[in-house]
Each structure stands twice: as C-alpha cells, then as structure tokens.
Design a protein around this motif. Sequence first.
Motif, PDB file in Angstrom:
ATOM      1  N   MET A  61       0.875  -1.174   0.000  1.00  0.00           N
ATOM      2  CA  MET A  61       0.000   0.000   0.000  1.00  0.00           C
ATOM      3  C   MET A  61       0.909   1.219   0.000  1.00  0.00           C
ATOM      4  N   VAL A  68      -3.802   7.463  -1.562  1.00  0.00           N
ATOM      5  CA  VAL A  68      -3.479   6.088  -1.183  1.00  0.00           C
ATOM      6  C   VAL A  68      -3.697   5.219  -2.410  1.00  0.00           C
ATOM      7  N   ARG A  69      -2.742   4.300  -2.645  1.00  0.00           N
ATOM      8  CA  ARG A  69      -2.902   3.343  -3.728  1.00  0.00           C
ATOM      9  C   ARG A  69      -2.625   1.950  -3.168  1.00  0.00           C
ATOM     10  N   PHE A  70      -3.562   1.043  -3.479  1.00  0.00           N
ATOM     11  CA  PHE A  70      -3.409  -0.356  -3.087  1.00  0.00           C
ATOM     12  C   PHE A  70      -3.908  -1.188  -4.256  1.00  0.00           C
ATOM     13  N   THR A  74      -7.385   3.375  -5.752  1.00  0.00           N
ATOM     14  CA  THR A  74      -6.754   4.627  -5.324  1.00  0.00           C
ATOM     15  C   THR A  74      -7.810   5.519  -4.697  1.00  0.00           C
ATOM     16  N   TRP A 130      -8.459  -2.549   5.984  1.00  0.00           N
ATOM     17  CA  TRP A 130      -8.776  -2.604   4.556  1.00  0.00           C
ATOM     18  C   TRP A 130      -9.785  -3.713   4.289  1.00  0.00           C
TER      19      TRP A 130
END
Length: 148
Positions: A61, A68-70, A74, A130
């Motif tokens: 992550m 935030v990017r996972f 995003t 998450w």
Amino acid sequence: MASFDTYPTMIAIVLTMCLPAQAMQPGHGITGDWKLTSVLDGVDITSIDHEQAKQLLGRIMTISETGVRFGTDTCRVSTFDSKRVVPDLYLRQEARMSAVNLNLPNPVTVVDVGCTRIFLKKSGHAVIFWDGFFFEARRIHSPTSFPR
C-alpha cells in the motif's frame, strides 16, 4: 456511585481526552510504501473473506501526501486527521469489536487517510484497516508520491 472496577476505564478516558492529537504535518509518520505482513482480525461484516484477506499479504500500500494506492484501488487524501485513542474503546465504538488481537499501544494514534484508517504502532509499524480486515504492516520505503 461508580464501582472501583470502573475507575481504570474512567481514568483512561480522561487521560486520552487530555492528550493532544499527535501533531502531524500532512502524512508525517505514515507516508511511504507499506507491506501487509499478517491478518490480525476482521469485523463481523467484511467485503472479502479470510482466505481473500490472506491473499493480500505481501502486497504494498502506497501512502503519499496526495493519496493512497493499493493494487488498482486509489483514493485521494484531503487531510491526515489524527487522534490519540484508547484502542479498545475506539474499536468497540467504531467497529463493534475488541482490540485485543491488534496488539496496539495504549493510547494509539489513529490517522484517517480518507478511504481507510491507519493505527500507528512504533516507527515503521502500523495496523491498516482494509476491506473489513486489520492487517499488520511494515514500512518498506520512506515517503513517496505517485502521479496525480
């Protein structure tokens, strides 16, 4: 009149209210690349099951000042609001669960990054919420940013 057993809880609440939220510049302490290392616990209703949560282990992550990017997900961060809380009281109120499996310090700093919350443990270690699960995470790279 309160019983003797309620005094520790009352004291913890009062102390937490007196503690200032950790003074943070935007992203201070949480920006960078975070590797999910273990599944700690989940809420009652989740968007994935436990096996799917385990498949996220090892994934990265990225948290930057802008978002935030996972994986392919995003989200933009408007603020990095943070507060210090008593973990068990906070999680009972927010997630209707105990904090016992999360091994959080008491009090713990919780940072709202828009699409999720990050619980800061010690330097380079956090618990990330998450898809209905709480993951142990370790920072593997210092602050980064991704294209807007």
